[in-house]
Design a protein around this motif. Structure first.
Motif, short mmCIF file in Angstrom:
data_model
loop_
_atom_site.label_atom_id
_atom_site.label_comp_id
_atom_site.label_asym_id
_atom_site.label_seq_id
_atom_site.Cartn_x
_atom_site.Cartn_y
_atom_site.Cartn_z
N THR A 102 35.62 33.26 32.68
CA THR A 102 35.72 34.72 32.67
C THR A 102 36.36 35.22 31.37
O THR A 102 35.95 36.26 30.82
N ARG A 118 28.00 39.24 39.98
CA ARG A 118 28.65 40.13 40.95
C ARG A 118 29.84 40.86 40.35
O ARG A 118 30.12 42.00 40.71
N LYS A 119 30.57 40.20 39.46
CA LYS A 119 31.74 40.85 38.88
C LYS A 119 31.57 41.09 37.38
O LYS A 119 32.56 41.20 36.66
N PHE A 171 33.19 44.39 36.14
CA PHE A 171 34.63 44.29 35.93
C PHE A 171 34.94 43.60 34.60
O PHE A 171 35.84 44.02 33.86
#
Length: 493
Positions: A129, A165-166, A169
């Motif tokens: 990430t 999905r993220k 963010f």
């Protein structure tokens, strides 16, 4: 040091990473880098170089670093100094400003020192990430020096699929950091960008370069020290990596690994190296293609004729599928794979008929005999195994098959103590031989093509027959009506 470890870990023991082999190497490298940067003690002068229409701040040349290493570390061979400098660069302490390959060159190539914040001794373990946020930041900054390389663009696309999905963010975090960076001084921002890029060149190196963080003893030791909080590159602890409560910490000391434990670990790692790994994307693609191929054969998904036996009491569909007269769907299914053709009794008979026309039916008969051997009662296995050997593999066998030497030797060894799976190697070899050679010719043969076309033309022929009979009936009725009319007219006249 003990007190600091106690504050961080919640226990009164020293941090085992301080005396790890990697940490000793880091301390030695950092001592050399600190001496190189100290200009007052005879270090290398860090200067700003003027370029075309711009200035390059805080850089040194590779030749200056090599000369300093030879002078201060008593190195006589320049190649040895270049090798030592390349090791320092490979760990990310110095880096070229115009290249992603972390090596030291004895020329005018410009290098920059890494900030102590990004040194490996801080035990960075960046997550994917964090890497995704960094690549997003690079795409938002419209600078030629910040454009993504080919491998970085591929990594960004792969991460976007993995974190779909993220991803919103992650993108928001990258936007926030870009806004903060734009408030900094231009020269400072340029230095920080290059240092962050060099950090990721160490942890996500260019394909073909050595990853100095991949096989790290620290990672093995950290498993025995769960009290250490895992850091994130951007100052936020990773999900699920919070520090445990001291109440739940076991007071039992860690057992020192024995020789047997090390041997087991080596065996386990060797097995993992030989393990075949497949990407999830490829597995998903193969599953989707398989589903699309067999969708018309699933009564739950597609409508069946005459009726769906799963939701009605009519079993006509299963009776038709079990008959020796195959339908068009069954004939089409044989072309999916050899397994599907052999699974169907009608397909197996047609394939055997084709092999007989090519004088190679012994291959399929051997394969079927081995399949039958696996389902035999145990008391009949030994005698049946000898019969198969005498029929297909013995010298002068009436139906000799073409088997390679390796499979032949393995099979002959297995028959010293015959079992249901004594012919496993030979059967696999024959199956591959039929699949690669005979099966492809079977699909192109007249036997299969005529059967497939006949099944396709059958409904049309039936309809055409119905139309012909209807026309004959109409003509005959028309003739009879015409004859009656003529007779009536003659009588009336």
């Amino acid at each position: 040091m003990a007190e600091g470890s106690k504050d961080q870990g919640g226990v009164g023991t020293t941090d085992p990473e301080e005396d790890s082999p990697n940490m000793i190497v880091y301390r030695k490298i950092e001592d050399i880098v600190t001496r190189i940067q100290d200009e007052k003690a005879g270090g290398v002068a860090i200067r700003t170089v003027k370029s075309f229409l711009s200035k390059i701040p805080s850089v040194v040349s590779g030749a200056d670093i090599v000369q300093w290493l030879m002078k201060n570390l008593s190195i006589e061979d320049p190649a040895e100094a270049i090798h030592l400098g390349s090791l320092i660069a490979a760990h990310g302490y110095i880096f070229p400003i115009s290249d992603h390959v972390l090596t030291l060159k004895d020329d005018g190539t410009l290098y920059r020192f890494q900030s102590p914040y990004f040194w490996p001794s801080n035990c960075w373990e960046p997550e994917n990430t964090d890497y995704a946020i960094y690549l997003c930041k690079r795409t938002m900054q419209n600078k030629a020096r910040l454009e993504l390389a080919d491998y970085e663009a591929e990594n960004l696309a792969r991460l976007q699929r993995a974190f779909a999905r993220k991803w919103e963010f992650i993108f928001m975090q990258a936007e926030a950091q870009v806004k903060i960076d734009r408030k900094k001084d231009k020269a400072e921002r340029k230095i920080l960008d290059s240092q962050e890029r060099a950090f990721w060149d160490v942890h996500r190196p260019v394909p073909g370069c050595v990853n100095t963080t991949e096989m790290d003893i620290r990672k093995c030791r950290r498993e025995r020290n769960p009290h250490r909080v895992k850091k994130s590159v951007y100052g936020v602890p990773d999900d699920g990596q919070s520090q445990p409560s001291p109440i739940h910490i076991s007071s039992q000391p860690t057992r020192k690994p024995t020789k047997e434990d090390v041997q087991k670990e080596i065996t386990f790692l060797n097995v993992q190296l030989d393990r075949h790994c497949m990407k999830v994307s490829k597995v998903a693609d193969s599953l989707m293609s398989y589903t699309e191929q067999f969708v018309e054969y699933d009564p739950f998904v597609s409508a069946t004729e005459p009726s769906n036996p799963w939701i009605s009491d009519d079993t006509t569909f299963w009776d038709l599928e079990a008959s020796r007269d195959p339908s068009q769907q069954r004939v089409k299914k044989w072309s999916f794979s050899l397994e599907e053709a052999l699974k169907d009794p009608a397909g197996r008979d047609q394939f055997l008929k084709f092999l007989e026309s090519e004088f190679s039916s012994e291959n399929l008969r051997f394969w079927l005999a081995v399949q039958d051997l696996k389902r035999r009662p145990l008391q009949e296995v030994a005698s049946r195994a000898q019969e198969i050997w005498q029929e297909f593999l013995a010298e002068g066998a009436p139906s000799s098959i073409n088997l390679d030497s390796h499979s032949y030797e393995r099979t002959s060894q297995n028959l010293k103590d015959p079992g249901r799976y004594s012919y496993e190697d030979a059967q696999e070899h024959i199956f591959k031989l039929m699949k690669s050679d005979s099966y492809a010719r079977f699909l192109r043969s007249n036997i299969y093509q005529d059967l497939l076309l006949a099944r396709k033309k059958q409904p049309a022929d039936t309809e055409q027959g119905r139309r012909t009979s209807l026309e004959k009936f109409t003509r005959s009725v028309g003739k009879s009506l015409t004859g009656k009319r003529l007779t009536g007219l003659m009588q009336s006249s």
